[in-house]
Design a protein around this motif. Structure first.
Motif, mmCIF file in Angstrom:
data_model
loop_
_atom_site.group_PDB
_atom_site.id
_atom_site.type_symbol
_atom_site.label_atom_id
_atom_site.label_comp_id
_atom_site.label_asym_id
_atom_site.label_seq_id
_atom_site.Cartn_x
_atom_site.Cartn_y
_atom_site.Cartn_z
ATOM 1 N N ILE A 62 0.839 -1.204 0.000
ATOM 2 C CA ILE A 62 0.000 0.000 0.000
ATOM 3 C C ILE A 62 0.873 1.252 0.000
ATOM 4 C CG2 ILE A 62 -1.802 1.283 1.224
ATOM 5 C CD1 ILE A 62 -2.761 -1.376 0.079
ATOM 6 N N GLN A 63 1.924 1.233 0.802
ATOM 7 C CA GLN A 63 2.809 2.398 0.898
ATOM 8 C C GLN A 63 3.489 2.688 -0.438
ATOM 9 O OE1 GLN A 63 5.902 1.928 3.828
ATOM 10 N NE2 GLN A 63 6.308 4.131 3.979
ATOM 11 N N SER A 64 3.901 1.634 -1.141
ATOM 12 C CA SER A 64 4.553 1.817 -2.441
ATOM 13 C C SER A 64 3.566 2.311 -3.495
ATOM 14 C CB SER A 64 5.169 0.494 -2.907
ATOM 15 O OG SER A 64 6.137 0.035 -1.996
ATOM 16 N N VAL A 65 2.360 1.724 -3.500
ATOM 17 C CA VAL A 65 1.385 2.037 -4.540
ATOM 18 C C VAL A 65 0.880 3.466 -4.441
ATOM 19 C CG1 VAL A 65 -0.957 1.499 -5.358
ATOM 20 C CG2 VAL A 65 0.668 -0.348 -4.932
ATOM 21 N N ILE A 66 0.566 3.928 -3.230
ATOM 22 C CA ILE A 66 -0.030 5.259 -3.119
ATOM 23 C C ILE A 66 0.953 6.359 -3.503
ATOM 24 C CG2 ILE A 66 -1.679 4.517 -1.372
ATOM 25 C CD1 ILE A 66 0.015 5.916 0.726
ATOM 26 N N GLY A 67 2.247 6.020 -3.509
ATOM 27 C CA GLY A 67 3.232 6.993 -3.978
ATOM 28 C C GLY A 67 3.259 7.100 -5.496
ATOM 29 N N LEU A 68 2.671 6.102 -6.174
ATOM 30 C CA LEU A 68 2.671 6.075 -7.635
ATOM 31 C C LEU A 68 1.340 6.515 -8.236
ATOM 32 C CD1 LEU A 68 4.377 2.563 -8.048
ATOM 33 C CD2 LEU A 68 5.484 4.788 -8.274
ATOM 34 N N VAL A 69 0.280 6.458 -7.424
ATOM 35 C CA VAL A 69 -1.075 6.729 -7.928
ATOM 36 C C VAL A 69 -1.518 8.130 -7.517
ATOM 37 C CG1 VAL A 69 -3.487 5.998 -7.869
ATOM 38 C CG2 VAL A 69 -1.664 4.280 -7.792
ATOM 39 N N PRO A 70 -1.924 8.949 -8.465
ATOM 40 C CA PRO A 70 -2.451 10.271 -8.124
ATOM 41 C C PRO A 70 -3.878 10.165 -7.575
ATOM 42 C CG PRO A 70 -2.632 9.931 -10.472
ATOM 43 C CD PRO A 70 -1.935 8.713 -9.927
ATOM 44 N N ASP A 71 -4.299 11.178 -6.866
ATOM 45 C CA ASP A 71 -5.700 11.334 -6.448
ATOM 46 C C ASP A 71 -6.159 10.227 -5.490
ATOM 47 O OD1 ASP A 71 -5.872 13.619 -8.164
ATOM 48 O OD2 ASP A 71 -6.128 12.256 -9.861
ATOM 49 N N SER A 130 2.610 20.478 2.867
ATOM 50 C CA SER A 130 2.040 19.139 2.761
ATOM 51 C C SER A 130 2.548 18.416 1.523
ATOM 52 C CB SER A 130 0.514 19.227 2.722
ATOM 53 O OG SER A 130 -0.037 17.957 2.487
ATOM 54 N N LYS A 131 2.844 17.131 1.690
ATOM 55 C CA LYS A 131 3.260 16.294 0.555
ATOM 56 C C LYS A 131 2.111 15.395 0.081
ATOM 57 C CE LYS A 131 8.070 16.037 2.183
ATOM 58 N NZ LYS A 131 9.153 15.128 2.616
ATOM 59 N N LYS A 132 0.921 15.622 0.617
ATOM 60 C CA LYS A 132 -0.208 14.766 0.288
ATOM 61 C C LYS A 132 -0.692 15.022 -1.132
ATOM 62 C CE LYS A 132 -1.869 14.440 5.063
ATOM 63 N NZ LYS A 132 -2.978 14.701 5.987
ATOM 64 N N THR A 133 -0.985 13.927 -1.810
ATOM 65 C CA THR A 133 -1.547 14.022 -3.167
ATOM 66 C C THR A 133 -2.783 13.149 -3.248
ATOM 67 O OG1 THR A 133 -0.121 12.208 -3.897
ATOM 68 C CG2 THR A 133 0.694 14.448 -4.238
ATOM 69 N N GLY A 134 -3.864 13.621 -2.678
ATOM 70 C CA GLY A 134 -5.106 12.862 -2.759
ATOM 71 C C GLY A 134 -5.486 12.216 -1.446
ATOM 72 N N ALA A 135 -6.196 11.095 -1.529
ATOM 73 C CA ALA A 135 -6.736 10.454 -0.326
ATOM 74 C C ALA A 135 -6.749 8.942 -0.480
ATOM 75 C CB ALA A 135 -8.150 10.965 -0.045
ATOM 76 N N LEU A 136 -6.766 8.253 0.667
ATOM 77 C CA LEU A 136 -6.764 6.794 0.732
ATOM 78 C C LEU A 136 -7.960 6.351 1.565
ATOM 79 C CD1 LEU A 136 -5.395 3.975 0.382
ATOM 80 C CD2 LEU A 136 -3.992 4.526 2.388
ATOM 81 N N MET A 137 -8.846 5.572 0.961
ATOM 82 C CA MET A 137 -10.052 5.111 1.631
ATOM 83 C C MET A 137 -9.974 3.611 1.886
ATOM 84 S SD MET A 137 -13.258 5.701 2.718
ATOM 85 C CE MET A 137 -13.999 7.114 1.868
ATOM 86 N N PHE A 138 -10.195 3.194 3.143
ATOM 87 C CA PHE A 138 -10.268 1.772 3.486
ATOM 88 C C PHE A 138 -11.750 1.390 3.618
ATOM 89 C CE2 PHE A 138 -6.023 2.913 4.862
ATOM 90 C CZ PHE A 138 -5.257 1.817 4.482
ATOM 91 N N ALA A 139 -12.171 0.393 2.843
ATOM 92 C CA ALA A 139 -13.576 -0.029 2.824
ATOM 93 C C ALA A 139 -13.659 -1.545 2.983
ATOM 94 C CB ALA A 139 -14.249 0.409 1.530
ATOM 95 N N MET A 149 0.705 3.562 9.732
ATOM 96 C CA MET A 149 -0.466 4.383 9.443
ATOM 97 C C MET A 149 -0.079 5.862 9.365
ATOM 98 S SD MET A 149 -3.580 3.532 8.691
ATOM 99 C CE MET A 149 -4.105 2.067 9.534
ATOM 100 N N ALA A 150 0.804 6.276 10.216
ATOM 101 C CA ALA A 150 1.250 7.676 10.191
ATOM 102 C C ALA A 150 2.009 7.974 8.897
ATOM 103 C CB ALA A 150 2.130 7.963 11.405
ATOM 104 N N LYS A 151 2.789 6.999 8.422
ATOM 105 C CA LYS A 151 3.532 7.200 7.171
ATOM 106 C C LYS A 151 2.580 7.290 5.975
ATOM 107 C CE LYS A 151 7.715 4.822 8.776
ATOM 108 N NZ LYS A 151 8.613 3.642 8.591
ATOM 109 N N LEU A 152 1.532 6.459 6.005
ATOM 110 C CA LEU A 152 0.540 6.527 4.929
ATOM 111 C C LEU A 152 -0.156 7.888 4.932
ATOM 112 C CD1 LEU A 152 -1.158 2.989 5.199
ATOM 113 C CD2 LEU A 152 0.656 3.697 3.630
ATOM 114 N N ALA A 153 -0.420 8.396 6.135
ATOM 115 C CA ALA A 153 -1.112 9.680 6.260
ATOM 116 C C ALA A 153 -0.268 10.845 5.756
ATOM 117 C CB ALA A 153 -1.512 9.905 7.718
ATOM 118 N N GLU A 154 1.049 10.666 5.694
ATOM 119 C CA GLU A 154 1.909 11.730 5.162
ATOM 120 C C GLU A 154 1.738 11.871 3.651
ATOM 121 O OE1 GLU A 154 5.861 10.726 6.266
ATOM 122 O OE2 GLU A 154 5.576 11.124 8.418
ATOM 123 N N LYS A 155 1.368 10.765 2.993
ATOM 124 C CA LYS A 155 1.230 10.790 1.534
ATOM 125 C C LYS A 155 -0.197 11.105 1.083
ATOM 126 C CE LYS A 155 5.017 7.603 0.462
ATOM 127 N NZ LYS A 155 5.409 6.380 -0.288
#
Length: 917
Positions: A700-709, A774-783, A734-740
């Motif tokens: 998840i950490q690797s993918v969200i760095g490659l995917v916009p939005d 902020s280095k955030k580029t979009g959002a991550l939703m867990f469903a 979780m904190a690292k994911l929240a940085e992206k």
């Protein structure tokens, strides 16, 4: 299912509609898959077949279904005109073979002229209804068909609600207790009014009553026009369908957006013998059916039922229609038939959704619920939720006649589960005890006022309930005795039996009981309504005497509704054939080893339907054609085996469409291993493996760095979501994911879904504007698969550039209910032991397909899908993916390849966008 309507001409040839090569689609040129779907549906209707069609979301499925079905309806209406004329000609010749031809033709012309005159009257009524509607809209300060709101009604509603307490106090003193006595209806006995009559005399009287001339209003029964019954899962989906219909050239329009004469040349819905030529006011009319809860405009009734649920609202409505009662001010009497006809025409005059009809009903002060029911016969398309169509008693209550009509069931991937659910009922021993207490209280109050036949039947019902409660007590004692004999701390076991076995257990020592007769009595006497009404009356009396009520309104409603729940369960048992099971399961406490006390133990008794085909059979046999449609219908084998086991395959038309997006807009990969070469196998026994969870976190950490939005991660269960959250929070991941990306989690309550999605979309649209650092580029939703975000939610465009499916969400194989269902599937004709495994996998994959279909929502959309579990690479599972996904799936045993493909996919999309702009 009857065959197609085929009419022979004079020469004996059959009038048969050819499949169109083009349709009046609302866009210049439909996609090839849209044309194919429309042709498949049209042909299935004409040939009287069942069609099972799969068209991915975003391919214009609803528009294609509407266009094809209404095109057939238009051509069928013209055919009926020709057939009617020919049949009339043949009848006149048969009546008098010597009649000259010109006399026959003159007679035909006169009859057709009369029918045209009747049709013109109908169209004039609709024109006047549209004029009245326009005036109402202008008075409300609105235009168009959307968003009608009656400001006055809001204040009225709040005023009524503020007076609810006063009304309750008044009710305690004004209610006549005789209204709680059972209805006599068909219940007859020696003490009925008048002398005792023998069965033979009663039968003769009934025949005499049946032969008497009916009232004038009943003589002119409205013609039930050929129509489309269009069903879906929710009213929200049906509301969207209404918007889609307005895009087409078919519907009647109110002229608010242009000239009234601009109505397109489409089906008139005229009586047989009339042409469908262009004429002011003609078109297809739509009626949306709903429940009283959605359509009732009597604020007093709604306020009374606010804490009593749908059942209480229905009872309050029906009570206000009885003679001697204060009649509902919004329901015209028989003497005011013209008012109801005007309300019917207002529904038919233009395409409206339920909210529009309620607003117009409030302004015109006429009940929308009964107005829509009255409009059904004269409509050409009726929309309604699944449950209203699938339940026989609901169809009868709405006076729906499916004979030779066309039925479209959209979002039909849920059809089997819906049928099983609505015909399965459950109750607890606590509910039974409450119902017994209510019945004893009722009998004590009214025993001196009850006719002997009612007193006898009520005591028999009481005996049946006591027998049911004794079954629960015996079940608990036997389980606890079994534990005491050496099973240690093992949990109490469930017991499975068929309905007849349960009836035998209930009937021990009560040989006089006939459950079938008692259920008939409950329906005829409306005893559940009487007892719940009396229980509420007593509750109101008690609450008016006490300043503080110890129980909450929901607890009080549960108590009042007890007898209704028991009645529903008994109805299911009596209706049960060999296709259902009764499951007794322990709930609550009092299960300690060696304990024989049952006072704190609760038992759930559940009737589970196993065979949906028998309940759906009535719909199939009545209808001309049934269309099952959905975005993800695969695997289709489940529908063939479980819904139509006895129909030949020649009776079906099936179609699975590809997607409208180009292949380069979708990248699907099976992720078999993580960055550290750990194999992904998220079967239930592995979900507590912290090393596996850490490896998933790395992906998840690797993918969200490659995917916009936006990125959406679907997990197999809420329990696994909680495990992931706690593990990754403790490790700091979780904190690292929240940085992206901004993090969001599927809410626990449905009421929070809309706000969560709104915040998720806002975080994506804000991008780097959230903060300069902020280095955030979009959002991550867990469903969760099968949860609140896996169906009916669009993660289109930036909301879902990547969907990650973690594991396979197999149902709990330890579930007694599921085990019984799997055993039953094995007994179906042509099935063996492998059939249960097939069904088990299909349940899982249908849920997966629904979830991953959230991402691609239109032709220009693009996304990547990651299936994180090596089992997705096996042929059995891979072949159950939708064809538009499964054709180009890449099975990856190296995570580096996964990451490179994702990076390349989005780099190409960025470069393409730069070239375009």
């Amino acid at each position: 299912m009857p065959g197609p309507t085929e009419s022979a001409s004079e020469s004996g040839s059959i009038i048969r509609l050819p499949t169109p090569t083009s349709f009046p689609f609302p866009y210049p040129k439909p996609y090839d898959i849209q044309l194919e779907l429309m042709q498949t549906v049209f042909r299935a209707i004409e040939d009287g077949k069942i069609a099972i069609v799969e068209s991915p979301t975003g391919t214009g499925k609803s528009l294609s279904l509407l266009t094809s079905t209404l095109t057939w309806l238009d051509q069928h209406q013209k055919r009926l005109s020709e057939v009617y004329t020919q049949e009339m000609r043949e009848k006149l010749r048969d009546d008098d073979p010597t009649e000259p031809g010109w006399v026959i033709e003159h007679s035909i012309k006169m009859k057709l002229d009369n029918m045209r005159a009747e049709e013109e009257v109908r169209l004039e009524r609709l024109t006047k209804a549209r004029e009245r509607e326009k005036k109402i809209r202008r008075n409300m300060g609105l235009s168009g068909n959307r968003g009608l709101v009656n400001k006055k009604s809001k204040s009225t509603s709040s005023q009524v609600e503020s007076n609810t307490k006063t009304q309750r106090k008044d009710k305690a003193t004004t209610v006549d207790e005789d209204e709680f006595l059972p209805d006599d209806s068909q219940v007859r006995g020696e003490d009925d009014q008048g002398p005792y009559l023998s069965k033979e005399v009663r039968d003769l009287m009934e025949k005499y009553e049946a032969s008497r001339p009916k009232a004038k209003q009943e003589e002119t029964e409205e013609e039930d026009l050929p129509k489309i019954y269009y069903t879906s899962r929710t009213h929200t989906q049906l509301r969207q369908l209404t918007s889609e219909l307005l895009k087409t050239s078919f519907p009647l329009r109110d002229g608010l957006d242009g000239d009234d004469d601009a109505t397109p040349d489409q089906s008139s819905g005229a009586s047989p013998g009339l042409s469908s030529s262009s004429s002011k006011g003609r078109g297809v009319s739509l009626v949306p059916l709903g429940s009283r809860k959605q359509l009732c405009i009597n604020d007093k009734v709604r306020a009374m039922a606010k804490n009593g649920g749908d059942e209480r609202l229905n009872e309050a409505c029906l009570d206000m229609q009885k003679s001697g009662k204060a009649r509902c001010e919004f329901l015209p009497s028989k003497a005011e038939e013209g008012i109801m006809l005007d309300a019917r025409d207002a529904v038919l005059a233009s395409v409206k959704d339920i909210e529009d009809i309620v607003a117009i009903g409030r302004k015109s002060c006429v009940c929308p619920y009964y107005a829509t029911r009255r409009a059904v016969k004269q409509s050409q398309i009726v929309t309604l939720p699944y449950n209203l169509l699938l339940q026989k008693n609901a169809r009868e209550a709405l006076d729906i006649n499916l004979k030779d009509q066309v039925i479209v069931i959209d979002e039909a991937h849920n059809l089997i589960d819906t049928l099983l659910s609505i015909y399965s009922t459950s109750l607890t021993s606590t509910t039974i005890s409450s119902a017994i207490a209510q019945l004893q209280q009722y009998l004590a109050r009214f025993k001196n006022r009850l006719k002997s036949v009612h007193a006898l039947k009520i005591r028999q019902v009481l005996s049946l309930l006591n027998g049911l409660l004794e079954v629960c007590r015996t079940f608990i004692i036997q389980n606890q005795n079994g534990q005491a004999k050496g099973e240690g701390g093992a949990r109490l076991k469930s017991e499975v039996m068929n309905a007849n076995h349960l009836m035998e257990k209930i009937g021990k020592g009560t040989d006089q009981l006939n459950p079938l007769e008692l259920v008939d009595y409950l329906k005829e006497s409306k005893l559940a309504r009487k007892i719940s009404g009396f229980s509420e009356f007593l509750a109101e009396q008690n609450s008016s005497k006490e300043e503080k009520v110890s129980r909450t309104s929901s607890q009080r409603h549960a108590s009042i509704a007890s007898f209704h729940i028991v009645e529903s369960f008994l109805l299911s048992l009596v209706d049960a054939r060999d296709d259902g099971r009764v499951i007794l399961s322990p709930l609550g406490t009092g299960t300690e080893k060696g304990s024989t006390s049952t006072s704190t133990s609760t038992v759930e008794i559940k009737y589970v339907l196993l065979n949906p085909a028998e309940r759906f059979k009535e719909v199939v046999e009545e209808a001309r054609s049934v269309i099952l449609a959905g975005g993800t219908m695969e695997p289709i084998s489940d529908f063939l085996q479980q819904l139509f086991p006895s129909l030949p395959r020649s009776q079906f038309s099936t179609l699975s469409c590809s997607h409208v997006i180009p292949k380069e807009n979708l990248l699907t990969q099976v992720v078999c291993v993580g960055p550290r070469k750990t194999e992904f196998d998220f079967r239930f026994s592995n979900r507590e493996n912290d090393m596996l969870l850490t490896e998933l976190g790395s992906v998840i950490q690797s993918v969200i760095g490659l995917v916009p939005d936006g990125v959406v991660v679907f997990l197999p269960s809420y329990a696994f979501l909680d495990k992931v959250k706690s593990t990754w929070t403790s490790s700091g991941l979780m904190a690292k994911l929240a940085e992206k990306k901004s993090l969001f989690f599927e809410p626990q309550t449905s009421g929070d879904v809309e706000s969560t999605l709104r915040d998720y979309a806002l975080a994506i649209s804000s991008g780097n504007a959230i903060g300069e650092k902020s280095k955030k580029t979009g959002a991550l939703m867990f469903a969760v698969v099968g949860g609140k975000l896996s169906e009916g939610i669009n993660f289109s465009d930036t909301l879902g550039r990547c969907v990650v499916m973690v594991g396979l969400p197999f149902a709990n194989v330890g579930s007694v209910e599921l085990q019984e269902r799997m055993r039953y599937v094995e007994t179906l004709p042509g099935n063996g032991k492998d059939a249960s495994r097939e069904m088990y996998e299909n349940l899982c994959m249908r849920a997966v397909n629904q979830s991953i279909g959230r991402a691609i929502r239109h032709a220009n959309d693009y996304a990547t899908i990651l299936l994180v579990d090596k089992r997705y690479g096996t042929p059995r599972i891979k072949n159950k993916l939708p064809k538009w996904i499964g054709e180009d799936v890449k099975i990856q045993n190296d995570f580096g390849s996964v990451a490179r493909n994702v990076a390349l996919f989005f780099r190409e999309k960025r470069e393409k966008e730069k070239r375009l702009f």
